[in-house]
Write a protein that holds these residues in place. Structure first.
Motif, PDB file in Angstrom:
ATOM      1  N   VAL A 216       0.839  -1.207   0.000  1.00  0.00           N
ATOM      2  CA  VAL A 216       0.000   0.000   0.000  1.00  0.00           C
ATOM      3  C   VAL A 216       0.880   1.266   0.000  1.00  0.00           C
ATOM      4  CG1 VAL A 216      -1.926   1.171   1.177  1.00  0.00           C
ATOM      5  CG2 VAL A 216      -1.763  -1.310   1.252  1.00  0.00           C
ATOM      6  N   HIS A 217       2.148   1.070   0.326  1.00  0.00           N
ATOM      7  CA  HIS A 217       3.124   2.167   0.311  1.00  0.00           C
ATOM      8  C   HIS A 217       2.661   3.358   1.152  1.00  0.00           C
ATOM      9  CE1 HIS A 217       6.797   3.973  -1.520  1.00  0.00           C
ATOM     10  NE2 HIS A 217       7.124   2.705  -1.562  1.00  0.00           N
ATOM     11  N   HIS A 218       2.169   3.074   2.334  1.00  0.00           N
ATOM     12  CA  HIS A 218       1.868   4.097   3.366  1.00  0.00           C
ATOM     13  C   HIS A 218       0.702   5.024   3.019  1.00  0.00           C
ATOM     14  CE1 HIS A 218       6.128   3.170   4.406  1.00  0.00           C
ATOM     15  NE2 HIS A 218       6.387   3.435   3.143  1.00  0.00           N
ATOM     16  N   GLY A 266       8.436  -2.024   7.816  1.00  0.00           N
ATOM     17  CA  GLY A 266       9.798  -1.809   8.325  1.00  0.00           C
ATOM     18  C   GLY A 266      10.839  -1.326   7.337  1.00  0.00           C
ATOM     19  N   GLU A 267      10.482  -1.149   6.036  1.00  0.00           N
ATOM     20  CA  GLU A 267      11.541  -0.796   5.082  1.00  0.00           C
ATOM     21  C   GLU A 267      12.139   0.585   5.330  1.00  0.00           C
ATOM     22  OE1 GLU A 267       9.266  -1.230   1.365  1.00  0.00           O
ATOM     23  OE2 GLU A 267       9.377   0.930   1.131  1.00  0.00           O
ATOM     24  N   VAL A 268      11.432   1.441   6.063  1.00  0.00           N
ATOM     25  CA  VAL A 268      12.028   2.769   6.328  1.00  0.00           C
ATOM     26  C   VAL A 268      12.612   2.850   7.747  1.00  0.00           C
ATOM     27  CG1 VAL A 268      10.522   3.963   4.693  1.00  0.00           C
ATOM     28  CG2 VAL A 268       9.831   3.841   7.074  1.00  0.00           C
ATOM     29  N   GLN A 343      12.188 -13.104   0.881  1.00  0.00           N
ATOM     30  CA  GLN A 343      13.105 -12.016   0.540  1.00  0.00           C
ATOM     31  C   GLN A 343      12.627 -11.321  -0.729  1.00  0.00           C
ATOM     32  OE1 GLN A 343      16.318 -10.685   1.845  1.00  0.00           O
ATOM     33  NE2 GLN A 343      15.623  -9.207   0.321  1.00  0.00           N
ATOM     34  N   GLU A 344      12.491 -10.008  -0.670  1.00  0.00           N
ATOM     35  CA  GLU A 344      12.237  -9.230  -1.891  1.00  0.00           C
ATOM     36  C   GLU A 344      13.543  -9.217  -2.676  1.00  0.00           C
ATOM     37  OE1 GLU A 344      11.691  -5.017  -1.195  1.00  0.00           O
ATOM     38  OE2 GLU A 344      10.303  -4.839  -2.876  1.00  0.00           O
ATOM     39  N   TYR A 345      13.488  -9.574  -3.946  1.00  0.00           N
ATOM     40  CA  TYR A 345      14.753  -9.631  -4.691  1.00  0.00           C
ATOM     41  C   TYR A 345      14.601  -9.017  -6.074  1.00  0.00           C
ATOM     42  CZ  TYR A 345      19.320 -10.966  -6.175  1.00  0.00           C
ATOM     43  OH  TYR A 345      20.620 -10.891  -6.605  1.00  0.00           O
ATOM     44  N   SER A 394      15.231  11.693  -7.351  1.00  0.00           N
ATOM     45  CA  SER A 394      14.391  12.022  -6.204  1.00  0.00           C
ATOM     46  C   SER A 394      13.163  11.127  -6.187  1.00  0.00           C
ATOM     47  CB  SER A 394      13.969  13.490  -6.311  1.00  0.00           C
ATOM     48  OG  SER A 394      13.720  13.993  -5.033  1.00  0.00           O
ATOM     49  N   HIS A 395      12.687  10.760  -4.999  1.00  0.00           N
ATOM     50  CA  HIS A 395      11.409  10.047  -4.928  1.00  0.00           C
ATOM     51  C   HIS A 395      10.306  11.007  -5.360  1.00  0.00           C
ATOM     52  CE1 HIS A 395      13.659   7.521  -1.969  1.00  0.00           C
ATOM     53  NE2 HIS A 395      12.996   6.581  -2.587  1.00  0.00           N
ATOM     54  N   PRO A 396       9.257  10.488  -6.010  1.00  0.00           N
ATOM     55  CA  PRO A 396       8.136  11.379  -6.333  1.00  0.00           C
ATOM     56  C   PRO A 396       7.469  11.868  -5.050  1.00  0.00           C
ATOM     57  CG  PRO A 396       7.962   9.285  -7.496  1.00  0.00           C
ATOM     58  CD  PRO A 396       9.045   9.130  -6.497  1.00  0.00           C
TER      59      PRO A 396
END
Ligand code: CS2
Ligand code: MG
Length: 408
Positions: A216-218, A266-268, A343-345, A394-396
Motif C-alpha cells: 500500500v506504500h503508506h 519496516g523498510e524505512v 526475501q524481496e529480490y 528524487s522520490h516522487p
C-alpha cells in the motif's frame, strides 16, 4: 590486524550504488553497501569525511566495538544517512571476518537452516489484464510469490509502482529522474473501491498456491487500513505491506483488531528502537528492515532474534536500490535465520551489474541459493565502477486531488 585504508565509490549501471571497500594490512579486504536511494551522496560523504579517518588503524575483527564506537560516538543517534554509512562498514567487517575464517557468513551466524530462500518479484500492470500478464511471466520463471500492483481506473496519474501506459515494462516503474520530484495524484476512495476486487481476481486467476503480496506504500489512514485488511481477507494475502505509515505505532492495533491479514512493515526503519514495540506487541507478521539503512548485520541480527521470539518472520527489503553486496549480506542472514519468511529480490542480473559485482550466488525457480565462498561471496570490480557517474534523482511526491501533500 589493522585497517589500512578505505574507499567509497558512487555509481553503477542504472543505479547510484554506494560501495565501500575496506583494506587491511593482511591483504584481505571487505565490501559494504551504503546505498540510500536518491540520497546516495550523503552516506558517502559521512563515510569519507568522518568515519573512514577514524577507521584507519582499527582492528577489523572488533566489529561490535567499531559499531558501538560510531553509533554511540555520533551523539545524535540513528537516522537513515548515518545508519547506511555504519551499515556499509559493518558489512565490510563481517566480510573480512568470513574471509579470515575461510567460511561463508551464514556459517558464522549458526549455519544453514535451509538450502534456498524464497524470493518474491514485482508484478505490475497499468490495468488488471496487464498485471495478469506480468504475474504469468513470473510464474513461468518458477516464482512462488509475487507482489502485485496495478493501475486504478480513474486515478489521475499512475500510482505507486505502476506503469503509466499498458504494456509498460519493468519491475520498478516509478520515475526517480532529476533532483525535482515528479508528482503523483492519489485518490483513497477509488483505491479502496477497486483494489480488493482486483486482488480477488488475481487469486481467482492463479489459484490457491500462489503467494500474493501487495504494497500500500503508506497511503491509508489507520482506520482505512483496517477496513482494507478486512476486505482482502478472502484473498488470503501472504502479506499486506505498509498499509499506513508506522509513525503512530499504536494505531496499528486498529488493523490487528479488525483483521487477520498478515502485515509487513519496516523498510524505512533504521534501528531496533523503530520496531521493538511493533514486534513485542505482535502487531506485525513480517519485519521489512534492510541491512543497509538499519546499520548493518550486527544490529539486524539482533532484530531478527527479537522477531523470532514474537512469531514475526523476516521479509527484508530488497528494492533495486540495494547493491548485490547488501543483498548478499541479507542472503546469508536468510540462509541462517530460523524465522526466515521471504526475501524481496530485484537486483537485476544484468551483464553490467554482474561485471561490477561478480559472485556465485544464484537465483533459480524463485529461490536464492547462497554461494559457499568465504565472507559475503561478492567481489567488486573497481575498473568497471569507474565507467559510471552519479546521476541525481528524487522520490516522487504524492498529492491528493485538492493539492494536499500525501505519503509517497
Ligand atoms: C518499495 C520500495 O520495494 C518496496 O517494497 O516500497 O521500492 C520503495 O519504494 C523504495 O525502496 C524507495 O526508495
Ligand atoms: Mg514497500
Amino acid at each position: 590486524m589493522k585497517i589500512t585504508g578505505a574507499k567509497v565509490y558512487v555509481g553503477g549501471p542504472g543505479k547510484n550504488y554506494v560501495t565501500l571497500k575496506i583494506m587491511t594490512d593482511q591483504g584481505i579486504y571487505g565490501l559494504g553497501d551504503a546505498t540510500l536511494n536518491n540520497r546516495e551522496t550523503l552516506p558517502a560523504a559521512y563515510l569519507q569525511d568522518y568515519l573512514i579517518p577514524n577507521l584507519i588503524g582499527m582492528d577489523p575483527r572488533t566489529s561490535e566495538d567499531i559499531w558501538q564506537f560510531f553509533y554511540r560516538g555520533a551523539y545524535f543517534r540513528g537516522g537513515p544517512i548515518a545508519m547506511a554509512a555504519f551499515g556499509a562498514i559493518d558489512m565490510a567487517l563481517w566480510d573480512i571476518k568470513g574471509k579470515l575464517a575461510g567460511m561463508p557468513l551464514y556459517q558464522l551466524f549458526g549455519g544453514k537452516s535451509r538450502d534456498g530462500a524464497m524470493v518474491y518479484a514485482h508484478a505490475t500492470g497499468a490495468d488488471l489484464p496487464d498485471l495478469m500478464e506480468s504475474v504469468t511471466h513470473y510464474i513461468e520463471q518458477g516464482y512462488q510469490a509475487v507482489r502485485v500492483q496495478c493501475g486504478i481506473p480513474g486515478m489521475p496519474t499512475a500510482s505507486y509502482a505502476v506503469p503509466a501506459a499498458k504494456g509498460g515494462k519493468g519491475d520498478f516503474i516509478t520515475d526517480f529522474g532529476g533532483i525535482r520530484p515528479k508528482t503523483e495524484i492519489w485518490d483513497t476512495d477509488k483505491y479502496m473501491r477497486y483494489m480488493p476486487n482486483a486482488l480477488a481476481e488475481v487469486r481467482q486467476c492463479f489459484g490457491p498456491d500462489l503467494k500474493i503480496l501487495h504494497d500500500v506504500h503508506h497511503r491509508l489512514l489507520p482506520r482505512e487500513a483496517a477496513e482494507f485488511a478486512k476486505a482482502v481477507e478472502p484473498v488470503g494475502l501472504y502479506w499486506l505491506e505498509d498499509p499506513t505509515p508506522a509513525e503512530n505505532q499504536d494505531a496499528l492495533r486498529l488493523i490487528r483488531h479488525h483483521s487477520t491479514t498478515p502485515i509487513a512493515i519496516g523498510e524505512v526503519f533504521n534501528s531496533i528502537w523503530d520496531c521493538n514495540k511493533l514486534i513485542e506487541n505482535e502487531l506485525i507478521d513480517f519485519i521489512r528492515i534492510a541491512v543497509t539503512y538499519a546499520g548493518g548485520i550486527t544490529p539486524v541480527k539482533r532484530i531478527v532474534d527479537l522477531a523470532g521470539m514474537h512469531h514475526v518472520k523476516t521479509g527484508f527489503h530488497g528494492a533495486p536500490s540495494h547493491s548485490p553486496i547488501s543483498m548478499a549480506a541479507q542472503a546469508h542472514l536468510n540462509t541462517w535465520a530460523p524465522n526466515f519468511g521471504i526475501q524481496e529480490y530485484l537486483v537485476l542480473g544484468t551483464p553490467e551489474c554482474d561485471a561490477m559485482f561478480p559472485s556465485e550466488h544464484r537465483i533459480q525457480g524463485g529461490m536464492f541459493f547462497v554461494s559457499d565462498a568465504p565472507g559475503l561471496g561478492v567481489d567488486f570490480d573497481e575498473h568497471e565502477a569507474t565507467k559510471y557517474e552519479y546521476v541525481p534523482g528524487s522520490h516522487p511526491i504524492v498529492r491528493l486531488k485538492d493539492g494536499t501533500l500525501w505519503n509517497y
